[in-house]
Structure formats: C-alpha cells, structure tokens
Scaffold this active site. Structure first.
Site, PDB file in Angstrom:
ATOM      1  N   ARG A 118       4.618   0.683   0.929  1.00 47.54           N
ATOM      2  CA  ARG A 118       5.056  -0.315   1.910  1.00 47.54           C
ATOM      3  C   ARG A 118       5.033  -1.707   1.280  1.00 47.54           C
ATOM      4  NH1 ARG A 118       5.031  -0.511   7.002  1.00 47.54           N
ATOM      5  NH2 ARG A 118       6.986  -1.503   6.482  1.00 47.54           N
ATOM      6  N   TYR A 155       0.828  -1.217   0.000  1.00 40.43           N
ATOM      7  CA  TYR A 155       0.000   0.000   0.000  1.00 40.43           C
ATOM      8  C   TYR A 155       0.858   1.260   0.000  1.00 40.43           C
ATOM      9  CZ  TYR A 155       0.606  -0.118   5.173  1.00 40.43           C
ATOM     10  OH  TYR A 155       1.102  -0.157   6.449  1.00 40.43           O
TER      11      TYR A 155
HETATM   12 FE   LIG Z   1       0.901  -1.618   7.924  1.00 41.20          FE
END
Ligand SMILES: [Fe+3]
Lengths: 175, 250
Positions: free
Chosen positions: B168, B158
C-alpha cells in the site's frame, strides 16, 4: 461546482480509531436489535463496522452531541451520559460477524444503517424496519423482507445483513 | 491451488478496468472492483434502491461537540510520554459539502500506520517495529470555515496479501460526517509523488484520473515550519444531499 472526494475502504485496521465503549448502546431500557453480517459465500464478516442513526421514540430527530463523551483528565471515552439521546451508534462486528444494538424503537419506524468493511470500497446504506409492512417506495416486494427485523422475543429483534447473494439486503442510494 | 497472483496480473486487470470505466468519470469507486480481491464477495449485485423521500432521517445526521473531542486529540505526536519516530508533518484542509459550503463543527477522525508501516493492531503481523510512542489515532472538530488540522508523523508504506508483493502507498485513513447521514465519507489521503500509486488496486479503484488526484494531498512549503514539520494540505468534499431544514447555522 465542487467535485466530491472519492470513497476508499475503511480497511481492517480502524480498531483503535472508530469503535468506542458502549457505541451500540444508544439507549438502555428499550429494545435490542442484533444480527450477523454475511458475505456472498454466506460466511460471516468479522471486520465490518456498522453505524446507526435514528429518531427518538416520538419520531423526533434529536441530534445531540455526547455519543463519545470524554474524560477531560485522562482523555478516556466515558460514553453517553444516559440522559441525552444522541441517536447515533457505532458497532464493529465480532469474530462471528455478530453485532448488537440497544436502543429505543424510533417513532418513525426505522433505524438507518451505514455499513463499512474491508473489501467494501464505498459504504452502503440500509434500514432496519421494526414493523413488517413498512418500507419505502421502489423496493421490489420480493426483497422487502430483507429490511424487516424479526421479533425473536419481547423487545429483541433480529436483523441480518447480507452483502451479496440470494438473501442480499436492500441497499439505498440517496442521490 | 493455482499460482499466487502476481503484480503483473493485477496490473493488467487495473489497466483493463481503467480503460473500460474511463468514460464514466465516476467520483467514487465501483464496489465491484476485482483487482482488489476482497471486493468479490462483499459487493451487492442488486442495484441500489433510490430514496427520494424529503422526510428521510438520513437527511439529518449525528452531531458531535466539544465533549466528544479533547484538545490534544489532533496531535498524534503527543499521546505518549515520548515522541514517535518519523517525519513530523501537519495535515490541514477544509471539509466542504458538494455546493462548496463549509461543514462546521463536525467530527473528523483519522488513523494510520507508524513511520515503519505498522499499525497498532493485533491482526497486523507485518514484521516492522511498533512504536511505543505512537497509537496512530486522532480526532478533531472542524472550525467555522470547515477547517481541520492534524499534527502527526508520515506513515510508512506497508505490505498486504492481495497478491504477491502487494504494497500500500503511504496513506492516512479519514472518517468524515456532514450535516446529513447521506454525506458520510470514509476515505484515504495519499502523499504526492508516491511511486506505489500505479500498483495499488485500492487507489486505482477510483478509475477517473482527476477523481484519483483528489485523494492526494499537496505539499505546501509555506505550511512547513522551520526546523519542526513539513506541511500538507488536503481539502475534502462530501458527496450526498443534505436537508436544508437542518441548517441552523452550525
Ligand atoms: Fe491502511
């Protein structure tokens, strides 16, 4: 020899996982401790998570299960049964960076605190001392006051946590 | 306003700090890690004060039991009427203390994004779909060998706003207790071979290469179940001292 697993930040999205209803009510009918968590700019930290661990009024460590007692039918968190002292509390700060703990004054004089937050890669330990002159060896005298909760009124104590800056709270390393 | 930070700026900072701290062989990230921008105002600048008191309350810790966890809590795919979308996986491993002893009967908590990389959280406004059949939260108690097991779906990567185009790598957040409060650990488990590793300042905050590898689960084919799920193994070692006097066989 085993090597420890590294710490990583709790991040911002633990909300459904970690806080639980009445997580800050370790015991009712005793004292309340409350305060704010601040960052190095003096701004409140709205997404910190605090954990508390303490002995009971006699100084005995009870370490009983049941902090997040569950309903076996629905799975909902019922919370403590109000009789068993578990000694554990967990509270997220609100949007003002404020938190509240209801508990009893521990017989050994301090409540242990573990601080988690987005932007904090490794949690921090501090202690809330309820009496003005107690704190462990090695704390510089000019910083000792950061560990002492002020009694605002009967049974209500104030304890702010400053992660950084002029008023930075003393944090501990247990080795 | 200055130009938004680019990935290349972050890459340079990651490389510089990685080189500067390589010799430290530290297990944990320094709380002062500039490439992860939110650390800047949230890390203490004073040294931590060492506590050597064997009576310290912190050498004991919270206890949880069967009343705190339901048997369904470790299956994140069965918490709603329907099944979540995504790749069904199991994640299992053991929780050990730093002497290699199993941590028995202790609480393990996990949370994660759904298969699209979206958290069920009002402040996650990433334009990816929520999944009505996935909350992304689980709990269990470790067994006598320190073992834990979760059934879930593989979370998606995300975006976040640390810098422009920050993403991430897929991860599952873990929260662990030992027998002592000093052993508390909150961390993240990653999936092997994720191409986002080098770009992520949170993972790279662990500057020691071998320590960083300890955050990555292993894919173990024998733990996959035919026509059902893919199997991962991830063992966790808690740092920090524990009092011997609290060890009453639990
Ligand atoms: Fe997280």
């Amino acid at each position: 020899m085993t090597h420890p697993t590294p710490s990583q930040t709790v991040g911002p999205f633990y909300g459904y996982a970690l806080p639980f209803p009445a997580g800050g009510d370790i015991a009712l009918g005793g004292i309340a401790v409350h305060g704010y968590v601040y960052d190095g700019a003096g701004d409140p930290v709205p997404d910190a998570l605090l954990e508390f661990w303490q002995a009971d009024e006699t100084g005995e460590v009870r370490a009983a299960a049941g902090s997040l007692r569950r309903d076996p039918t629905t799975g909902a968190v019922l919370g403590r049964n109000g009789v068993v002292f578990t000694g554990f509390g967990r509270v997220g700060t609100d949007l003002d960076g404020h938190w509240t703990l209801r508990t009893v004054a521990p017989g050994n004089g301090y409540i242990s605190v573990c601080v988690f937050a987005r932007g904090l890669l490794h949690h921090l330990y501090t202690r809330i001392y309820l009496a003005p002159d107690a704190s462990p060896e090695g704390v510089p005298s000019e910083r000792r006051h950061t560990l002492v909760a002020g009694e605002e009124r009967d049974g209500v104590y104030r304890f702010d946590i400053h992660l950084q800056g002029e008023k930075e709270t003393v944090f501990f390393d247990f080795g | 306003m200055s130009e938004p930070l680019q990935q290349a700026d972050i890459d340079r900072e990651i490389a510089a700090l990685g080189a500067a701290r390589a010799g430290e062989r530290a297990a944990h990230p320094s709380r002062d890690y500039a490439p992860y921008r939110s650390t800047s105002l949230r890390h203490p600048k004073q040294p931590l004060v060492a506590v050597k008191d064997p009576e310290a309350i912190e050498l004991s810790g919270p206890v949880f039991g069967v009343t705190d966890v339901t048997p369904l809590d470790n299956d994140l795919t069965r918490q709603h009427l329907g099944e979540p979308l995504g790749e069904r996986i199991t994640v299992r491993g053991r929780v050990l203390d730093r002497d290699g002893r199993p941590v028995r009967g202790q609480l393990v908590e996990v949370w994660q994004a759904n298969a699209s990389g979206r958290y069920l959280h009002q402040r996650d406004d990433h334009p990816a779909p929520l999944d009505p059949n996935f909350t992304g939260v689980g709990r269990c108690l470790t067994g006598d060998d320190g073992g834990y097991l979760f059934t879930t779906i593989k979370p998606g990567a995300y975006p976040w706003r640390n810098h422009r185009n920050a993403w991430r790598p897929a991860h599952i957040h873990f929260s662990l207790f030992g027998t002592a409060f000093t052993q508390r650990l909150v961390t993240q488990m990653y999936f092997p071979g994720d191409p986002l590793f080098p770009y992520d300042p949170i993972m790279q905050s662990v500057t020691d290469e071998s320590a960083r590898q300890r955050l990555v689960a292993a894919y173990v084919h024998d733990l996959s179940e035919p026509e059902w799920s893919l199997g991962y193994r991830w063992d966790i070692v808690l740092d920090g001292p524990a009092a011997t006097w609290t060890e009453d066989g639990r």
